[in-house]
Design an enzyme around this catalytic site. Structure first.
Site, short mmCIF file in Angstrom:
data_model
loop_
_atom_site.label_atom_id
_atom_site.label_comp_id
_atom_site.label_asym_id
_atom_site.label_seq_id
_atom_site.Cartn_x
_atom_site.Cartn_y
_atom_site.Cartn_z
N TRP A 101 0.82 -1.21 0.00
CA TRP A 101 0.00 0.00 0.00
C TRP A 101 0.85 1.25 0.00
CZ3 TRP A 101 -4.32 -0.43 -2.17
CH2 TRP A 101 -5.10 -1.59 -2.01
N ASP A 171 -1.92 6.57 6.30
CA ASP A 171 -2.98 5.72 5.77
C ASP A 171 -3.32 4.69 6.85
OD1 ASP A 171 -4.59 3.86 4.55
OD2 ASP A 171 -3.26 3.51 2.83
N LYS A 195 -12.53 -1.87 6.02
CA LYS A 195 -11.77 -2.78 6.87
C LYS A 195 -12.36 -2.77 8.28
CE LYS A 195 -9.16 -2.81 3.17
NZ LYS A 195 -8.13 -1.94 2.62
C1 LIG Z 1 -7.60 -1.41 1.42
C2 LIG Z 1 -6.52 -0.42 1.55
C3 LIG Z 1 -6.36 0.63 0.64
C4 LIG Z 1 -7.23 0.80 -0.59
O1 LIG Z 1 -8.50 1.14 -0.25
P1 LIG Z 1 -9.60 1.43 -1.40
O2 LIG Z 1 -10.75 1.87 -0.59
O3 LIG Z 1 -9.80 0.15 -2.13
O4 LIG Z 1 -9.05 2.48 -2.27
C5 LIG Z 1 -5.35 1.55 0.86
N1 LIG Z 1 -4.53 1.44 1.91
C6 LIG Z 1 -4.64 0.44 2.80
C7 LIG Z 1 -3.70 0.37 3.97
C8 LIG Z 1 -5.63 -0.51 2.65
O5 LIG Z 1 -5.76 -1.52 3.54
#
Ligand SMILES: *Cc1c(COP(=O)(O)O)cnc(C)c1O
Length: 359
Positions: A101, A171, A195
């Site tokens: 990511w 993030d 998540k």
């Molecule tokens: C799932 C995830 C993303 C991507 O998320 P989207 O909503 O599909 O754009 C980005 N960063 C992390 C750490 C993730 O777990």
């Protein structure tokens, strides 16, 4: 019958939330309509939205000088929004690379800003975070970006990176609300909802207000934090149903005792699973113990030919979503807030049986 769902995202939801949503699905609180049928400008929906924001603020003790935005475009949208809102094209931005990511955020960031990767965990094969103090952020960097929890690699920062006066952007998609965090140490915290917060379609962005209003003139309106803040995240039609469901999840977290109580539970769940892996000669997890994720636990069996049988037998036993990410293989158990310890116990019991039959 409900299975234990270890999927990385979209992921398991608290059952009481699903049941409440079902009971309110066709007639929300006597309004005679479903939340998904309401105008986002109606007093009913504005109330739902404000209550979710208030709960988010209270659960994470978000300081008053931070805006809390509910946006579309996922965390991936924020990979672009971060440089577009924080960095003019002549600036540089610092990034830490700890896995898939981070790499995606870096790749997207490069479209808009001079990206400098200050630490890259290549040498650890993305099984660790950089040592505290091992990188230095230049004072003229527009921001420092890192991925608080790498959902695929199962690597989580046990500390807040130091960046002096440079705003730290994180993030937090797969770790928000899983344990306490000090929002005041960050300039921006963003998290896709699917998540730990609810269904997909929504991304929560928590941003310190002094960082608003510096966007490039060509920032798309849907990614413009200041414009969204001014419009209470309703510059355009927000994902109303997802916002409502996130509100129900936040209410559920409150009922569980809040974020510190969630953290205690999550630590116990993670200890149970990592303990089983570490005591066995059959299963392994490559991540440095200090950087092990409490939310996403990748693990391997000695022979890759056993992976498919493991995943199939687990599904048969009511344990779903255990295949590792397609980019890395192996297995992965995502044990977000909504996964009860009983689910993790069922998984470790299954793992012990599988080892006895195949070890
Ligand atoms: C799932 C995830 C993303 C991507 O998320 P989207 O909503 O599909 O754009 C980005 N960063 C992390 C750490 C993730 O777990």
């Amino acid at each position: 019958m409900r299975v234990y769902n270890f999927s990385a995202g979209p992921a398991t939801m608290p059952l009481p939330v699903l049941e409440q949503a079902r009971s309110e699905m066709t007639d929300w609180h006597g309004s005679g309509m479903s939340v998904m049928e309401m105008s986002h400008r109606s007093p009913e929906f504005v109330g739902i939205a404000a209550a979710a924001e208030a709960r988010m603020r209270s659960l994470l003790s978000v300081p008053d000088d931070y805006a809390v935005l509910f946006l579309q475009g996922g965390a991936t949208g924020q990979f672009s929004a971060v440089p577009l809102n924080l960095a003019s094209p002549d600036r540089h931005a610092a990034y830490l690379n700890t896995g898939s990511w981070s790499a995606k955020a870096i790749e997207e960031g490069r479209k808009y800003v001079d990206v400098r990767v200050l630490a890259d965990e290549k040498d650890s094969r993305y099984a660790d975070v950089p040592t505290e103090g091992s990188f230095e952020v230049a004072p003229d960097a527009a921001y420092l970006h890192h991925t608080l929890n790498e959902t695929i690699g199962g690597v989580e920062f046990p500390y807040v990176p130091e960046a002096g006066t440079v705003p730290v952007v994180t993030d937090a998609s797969s770790t928000i609300l899983s344990r306490t965090m000090d929002v005041s140490r960050y300039g921006v915290v963003y998290a896709g909802a699917q998540k730990n917060l609810g269904p997909s379609g929504l991304c929560v962005v928590i941003v310190r207000r002094d960082l608003l209003g510096h966007a490039r003139p060509d920032v798309p309106a849907a990614l413009d934090w200041a414009a969204m803040d001014k419009a209470d995240s309703m510059l355009n039609t927000p994902p109303t149903l997802a916002w409502y469901l996130v509100g129900l999840v936040l209410e559920w977290v409150e009922e569980q005792g809040g974020v510190s109580a969630m953290g205690e539970r999550n630590r116990a769940k993670a200890d149970l699973l990592y303990g089983t892996i570490d005591r066995s000669d059959f299963y392994s997890n490559p991540v440095a113990p200090r950087a092990r994720s409490w939310m996403n636990v990748p693990f391997l069996v000695p022979d890759p030919a056993l992976e498919k049988p493991f995943v199939a037998a687990a599904a048969e036993a009511g344990l779903s979503g255990l295949a590792g990410h397609r980019s890395v293989g192996g297995m992965r158990a995502s044990i977000y807030n909504a996964m009860p310890i009983e689910g993790v116990q069922a998984l470790v019991d299954f793992m012990t049986d599988f080892e006895q039959q195949n070890g």
